[in-house]
Design an enzyme around this catalytic site. Structure first.
Site, short mmCIF file in Angstrom:
data_model
loop_
_atom_site.label_atom_id
_atom_site.label_comp_id
_atom_site.label_asym_id
_atom_site.label_seq_id
_atom_site.Cartn_x
_atom_site.Cartn_y
_atom_site.Cartn_z
N HIS A 132 69.93 36.56 -20.59
CA HIS A 132 68.37 37.21 -20.32
C HIS A 132 68.87 36.99 -18.83
O HIS A 132 69.01 36.23 -18.12
CB HIS A 132 67.49 36.55 -20.88
CG HIS A 132 67.30 36.58 -22.29
ND1 HIS A 132 66.55 35.66 -23.20
CD2 HIS A 132 67.06 37.95 -22.68
CE1 HIS A 132 66.58 36.55 -24.24
NE2 HIS A 132 66.96 37.63 -24.06
N GLY A 133 68.42 37.89 -17.79
CA GLY A 133 68.88 37.93 -16.30
C GLY A 133 68.22 36.75 -15.88
O GLY A 133 68.22 36.46 -14.70
N ASP A 134 67.06 36.57 -16.37
CA ASP A 134 65.69 35.65 -15.82
C ASP A 134 65.75 34.32 -16.24
O ASP A 134 65.17 33.51 -15.97
CB ASP A 134 64.12 36.31 -16.01
CG ASP A 134 63.82 35.97 -16.64
OD1 ASP A 134 64.94 36.46 -17.80
OD2 ASP A 134 62.43 36.21 -17.57
N GLU A 135 67.03 33.58 -16.75
CA GLU A 135 67.64 32.27 -17.26
C GLU A 135 68.42 32.17 -16.96
O GLU A 135 70.24 32.03 -17.80
CB GLU A 135 66.98 32.28 -18.83
CG GLU A 135 65.75 32.41 -19.70
CD GLU A 135 66.06 33.45 -20.97
OE1 GLU A 135 67.02 32.54 -21.72
OE2 GLU A 135 65.10 33.57 -20.95
N ASN A 193 69.92 40.43 -26.63
CA ASN A 193 69.73 38.69 -27.46
C ASN A 193 69.27 39.70 -28.97
O ASN A 193 69.12 39.83 -29.45
CB ASN A 193 69.32 37.90 -27.23
CG ASN A 193 69.57 37.10 -28.02
OD1 ASN A 193 70.72 36.86 -28.76
ND2 ASN A 193 68.90 35.47 -28.24
N ARG A 194 68.48 41.45 -28.18
CA ARG A 194 68.19 41.96 -29.61
C ARG A 194 69.14 43.39 -29.95
O ARG A 194 68.24 44.08 -31.04
CB ARG A 194 67.28 42.11 -29.48
CG ARG A 194 65.90 41.23 -28.94
CD ARG A 194 65.06 40.35 -29.50
NE ARG A 194 64.91 39.37 -29.57
CZ ARG A 194 64.75 38.31 -29.15
NH1 ARG A 194 65.37 37.65 -28.06
NH2 ARG A 194 63.43 37.58 -28.30
N HIS A 241 69.86 29.19 -23.04
CA HIS A 241 68.71 29.94 -22.42
C HIS A 241 67.91 29.18 -22.13
O HIS A 241 67.92 28.14 -21.73
CB HIS A 241 68.09 30.08 -24.06
CG HIS A 241 68.79 31.89 -23.94
ND1 HIS A 241 68.80 33.22 -24.30
CD2 HIS A 241 69.95 31.90 -25.49
CE1 HIS A 241 69.43 33.94 -25.08
NE2 HIS A 241 70.72 32.77 -25.23
N TYR A 303 60.13 31.11 -33.92
CA TYR A 303 59.76 33.24 -34.40
C TYR A 303 61.17 33.52 -34.61
O TYR A 303 62.50 33.52 -34.42
CB TYR A 303 59.35 33.34 -32.91
CG TYR A 303 60.41 33.01 -31.45
CD1 TYR A 303 61.05 34.03 -31.29
CD2 TYR A 303 60.46 31.20 -30.60
CE1 TYR A 303 62.32 34.12 -29.90
CE2 TYR A 303 61.26 31.80 -29.70
CZ TYR A 303 62.51 32.66 -29.89
OH TYR A 303 63.33 33.09 -28.54
N GLU A 325 68.32 26.01 -25.40
CA GLU A 325 67.90 26.27 -24.92
C GLU A 325 67.53 25.04 -23.40
O GLU A 325 66.98 23.92 -24.75
CB GLU A 325 66.11 26.52 -25.05
CG GLU A 325 65.85 27.39 -26.46
CD GLU A 325 66.05 28.96 -25.03
OE1 GLU A 325 65.91 28.87 -24.57
OE2 GLU A 325 65.41 29.73 -26.24
#
Length: 573
Positions: A132-135, A193-194, A241, A303, A325
């Site tokens: 994810h680009g913002d992580e 990741n989806r 992440h 989730y 994470e």
């Protein structure tokens, strides 16, 4: 005559006792050194001076530099190119594709032998950062891990063990366009990741067997990662992440279509891997949200996610992946990078060790000593791993406990064997030699396999022909017998004891390199650890040498007794 014989006997006895004491002292010293290494490895890493200085405004060693700020995409590639020059003996680069925006997707491969890309009988593990680009912390943490391994490879036990025993693949960024734009999704606005093939039939809710059908709309980054995963048999992997502090394991997608614990067939092994990371992390087990579960969570219970990388790679590529994470805040401030690295360093080392070395491993060969592509399963578990066509080696992550392994290869009789995976992290080695099934035509040694050596599953029949484990003595010798050897050994021919009729025959053996390590020019030997080709331990050395010394003492005593008898008869004359 009498004085000469008496002096000779006394000298011989004295020399033997001195040698015995020296050997015992050296072995005890080496064992203490070995235990100190593991005691240090079990504790969270203390910040070193290079890391502490990361925020200072002066020139820094490479480790401190990568932990001082976030690198741009161009700086990251330039750093990797410089790294393989500075650390050329343990590294090489691989470009697996390009992003939507044309940025290279680069992988750093680490390990002894990585430079020449020579195939070796060792497990492969991968880390993927910045999906994810913002992580973005995974970018810098993986660069930091690479720098730490290069700097410590000749002086630190964990670094030496990692580079010798495992082929480590590091992908600092899977989403360079998202990073550049400070956005979660890739250049086409897709969540990577989806984006992987679905593991559940959306209509029936049933799980889809491998090979999973493609969506047909996979993004360039997704397609590159899938091709990369198919080009090498990875034992396990992890993606990094942000947004929480927890180790997440499959399933992500629940067949009930709602939030709730979704246990994978290898649930116990997945929990073991997640716990390995969480417990080695400085803070993860105390994170408030997941303190009750020890810093781990089942993905679907947290989730539900459809199209995740960890679900796809588990089903389609036999690779056990967890999602890490590593920061409760997304895009944490640069000044926290050094602390984040110190919090994660021991965990980044512990996870590959747990996945690649702490479970079951071994070789599958035919009776004419040809490596076989075989499926290795565990009784009661529906999944399997596949041995490589080049060496016949396999690696199966397992939690500590007792299991029955089953080896099946097309055209050969299946084999079974019971193992005990110890809780001390050294794993268990179990080798199979399969006999041709006369009712089937044998296949070529590579089997019916794809590019990674995946074999078609065969029912097979019969029981084991011959096998060896670290619970079965070799040639009747205890598994605590030790002889020192260097880490450079690649393959040793050994005789394996037949588990059914006691006969023996030659068999290639390569075990986990936990017995003797060349660290800083010295060899450290530990008890009951496996080295390539044999099962060795310090206690066995002392037992063997003690027997030799005892025999020598008996000889010396016999010489002295004979001299005394000669003197006695001489006095009578």
């Amino acid at each position: 005559m009498r004085d000469r014989s008496q002096k000779q006997g006394m000298r011989l006895t004295l020399i033997i006792l001195i040698l015995h004491a020296a050997v015992i002292g050296r072995a005890a010293s080496e064992k203490d050194q070995y235990e100190k290494f593991f005691e240090r490895a079990s504790k969270a890493s203390e910040p070193n001076e290079d890391v502490r200085d990361a925020g200072a405004g002066k020139a820094h060693p490479p480790l401190a530099r990568v932990l001082a700020r976030y690198y741009s995409n161009e700086e990251l590639v330039a750093h990797l190119e410089d790294y393989v020059k500075r650390c050329s003996s343990i590294s090489r680069l691989q470009t697996i594709g390009k992003s939507v925006g044309g940025q290279p997707l680069t992988v750093l491969i680490l390990g002894h032998g990585a430079r020449n890309a020579d195939p070796q009988p060792k497990p492969a593990f991968r880390y993927v950062g910045n999906m994810h680009g913002d992580e973005p912390t995974g970018r810098q943490l993986l660069l930091g891990l690479a720098e730490w391994l290069c700097a410590r490879k000749d002086q630190d036990f964990e670094a030496a063990r990692m580079l010798e025993s495992i082929e480590l693949h590091l992908m600092p960024t899977a989403n360079p366009d998202g990073f550049e734009n400070h956005l979660r999704n890739n250049g086409n606005g897709r969540d990577l990741n989806r984006d992987f093939p679905e593991v559940l039939n959306q209509t029936s809710g049933e799980r889809i067997p491998a090979p999973l059908p493609l969506r047909g709309s996979e993004q360039p980054e997704t397609a590159a990662i899938m091709a990369w995963a198919s080009s090498r048999s990875f034992v396990a992997s992890a993606s990094m992440h942000e947004g929480a502090l927890v180790a997440n394991f499959p399933w992500d997608a629940n067949d009930h279509g709602e939030k709730g614990y979704a246990a994978a067939p290898d649930d116990a092994a997945f929990r073991f891997l997640a716990e390995a990371y969480a417990q080695a992390h400085a803070k993860m087990v105390q994170a408030p949200e997941f303190a009750a579960t020890g810093g781990i969570t089942n993905g679907a219970e947290w989730y539900e996610v459809h199209g995740s990388m960890q679900d796809w790679v588990y089903v389609d590529r036999q690779c056990m992946e967890v999602t890490l994470e590593v920061s409760e805040r997304k895009w944490p401030h640069e000044r926290t990078l050094a602390d984040l690295f110190n919090d994660n360093l021991q965990a980044l080392l512990a996870l590959p060790f747990a996945a690649a070395l702490a479970g079951a491993s071994g070789f599958v060969y035919s009776t004419d000593m040809e490596p076989l592509v075989a499926n290795i399963s565990v009784t009661g578990v529906s999944t399997y791993v596949t041995s490589s066509p080049t060496f016949g080696d396999f690696y199966r992550p397992l939690a500590p406990g007792n299991y029955e392994l089953v080896a099946e290869a097309e055209g050969y009789r299946s084999a079974r064997g019971s193992i005990e995976v110890p809780a001390d992290g050294i794993g268990v080695r179990h080798n199979f030699t399969l006999a041709v099934d006369s009712t089937h035509k044998p296949q070529p040694k590579s089997g019916s396999s794809d590019t990674t050596g995946r074999a078609s599953r065969s029912a097979g029949q019969g029981l084991t022909t011959s096998l060896s484990t670290n619970k079965v003595p070799l040639l009747g010798i205890s598994d605590t017998t030790v002889i020192s050897a260097s880490l450079s050994e690649q393959l040793t021919e050994e005789y394996v004891v037949n588990s059914t009729d006691g006969s023996s025959g030659p068999g290639p053996q390569v075990g986990h390199l936990d017995a003797a390590w060349s660290v800083g020019g010295s060899t450290v030997t530990g008890s009951r650890k496996e080295l390539r080709g044999t099962q060795r331990g310090t206690d066995g050395t002392l037992t063997w040498l003690t027997a030799v010394v005892a025999a020598a003492v008996l000889v010396a005593w016999a010489v002295r007794r004979r001299a005394r008898r000669r003197r006695m008869w001489a006095s009578k004359d």
